[in-house]
Design an enzyme around this catalytic site. Structure first.
Site, short mmCIF file in Angstrom:
data_model
loop_
_atom_site.label_atom_id
_atom_site.label_comp_id
_atom_site.label_asym_id
_atom_site.label_seq_id
_atom_site.Cartn_x
_atom_site.Cartn_y
_atom_site.Cartn_z
CD GLU A 35 -19.94 -61.98 -18.78
OE1 GLU A 35 -20.55 -61.16 -18.06
OE2 GLU A 35 -19.90 -63.19 -18.53
CG ASP A 54 -26.61 -55.47 -12.91
OD1 ASP A 54 -26.21 -56.63 -13.05
OD2 ASP A 54 -26.85 -54.71 -13.86
#
Length: 277
Positions: A49, A60
């Site tokens: 990824e 995040d």
């Protein structure tokens, strides 16, 4: 079959789960990022990824936010990330590559153009954090036309009524978010993973990879034993960050430190099913 389907089928035949690694593209600079990405398959990563840095990364945690800031400072753009994948594909042919990011840069690029460009670069799948399945028709037809898997995040809070709709818009694999909240802030409750994965498996035959909150090899092993794979991101980003100099630049330790950590995680994931047997 796509590279993602082929890889998970091969791992199923081997009787083990996948190690999925996440790192932000261009962190801390393009050359170092590419060197790490090229080394991941030999270190044991089964799926790669690559984070597409964005100025407002709402899912995040602090570590990946800082990684994105370093990457943006190093010149990361969406076209730049696609060019990075093109360079990666010169030596990494078979390992699936998934881009993980947010919708705004894709929309600015043009959705149809982005999907075509991503596929041409060698991308296999997309995780678009802020596009819910109810809005999948903005992306899904273009992704399908370009042969890209559209991978969905499923949280512990996704209820039975909504689950079929989420799964119906998912291909490649399911990314099960093991915690509620942002990445890298706490560890998962591994005792709760098995029933949660069993619930998903009643609705789909797609592989399930568990992410968010996996930092140690033992945790990766537990996740891979409970599901079809473990996703590790923040722990790798933290290792990378710890090797940088005071100016945030790579040092001679940076590439090896990350790849050594991947080797340890991969060894634990490979041993997980054997231990369970």
């Amino acid at each position: 079959m796509s590279r993602i389907a082929t890889r998970f089928a091969a791992l199923r035949a081997e009787g083990r789960g996948a190690l999925v690694t996440f790192l932000s593209g261009f962190d801390p600079d393009r050359d170092t990022s590419l060197a790490i990405l090229k080394g991941l398959p030999d270190a044991g990563a089964d799926v790669i990824e690559i984070g597409v840095p964005f100025t407002d990364p709402m899912a995040d945690g602090p570590s990946i936010q800082r990684a994105g800031q370093r990457a943006l400072k190093a010149g990361a753009t969406l076209p730049g990330i696609l060019d990075l994948v093109r360079d990666l594909r010169r030596s990494v042919r078979d390992t699936p590559v998934v881009l993980m990011g947010y919708y705004n840069p894709i929309l600015s690029h043009g959705v149809a153009r982005f999907c075509a460009d991503a596929a041409d670069a060698g991308v296999d799948g997309l995780i678009i954090v802020d596009v819910p399945p109810e809005e999948a028709d903005e992306v899904e037809p273009h992704a399908r036309a370009s042969g890209l898997d559209l991978i969905r995040l499923i949280a512990p809070t996704t209820d039975e009524a909504r689950l079929p709709r989420v799964l119906g818009a998912t291909t490649g694999f399911i990314y099960y978010v093991a915690i509620t909240g942002i990445t890298g802030t706490r560890s998962a409750d591994y005792a709760a993973l098995a029933p949660a994965i069993a619930r998903l498996k009643r609705h789909t035959d797609l592989p399930v990879a568990i992410g968010f909150g996996i930092r140690q090899p033992a945790q990766a092993a537990e996740a891979a034993a409970a599901a079809d794979g473990a996703v590790v991101g923040t722990a790798l980003v933290d290792t990378l960050a710890a090797t940088l100099d005071e100016g945030g630049r790579a040092t001679p330790r940076t590439v090896d430190a990350v790849l050594d950590q991947v080797r340890g995680l991969a060894g634990a994931v490979r041993a997980a099913r054997k231990a369970a047997a």
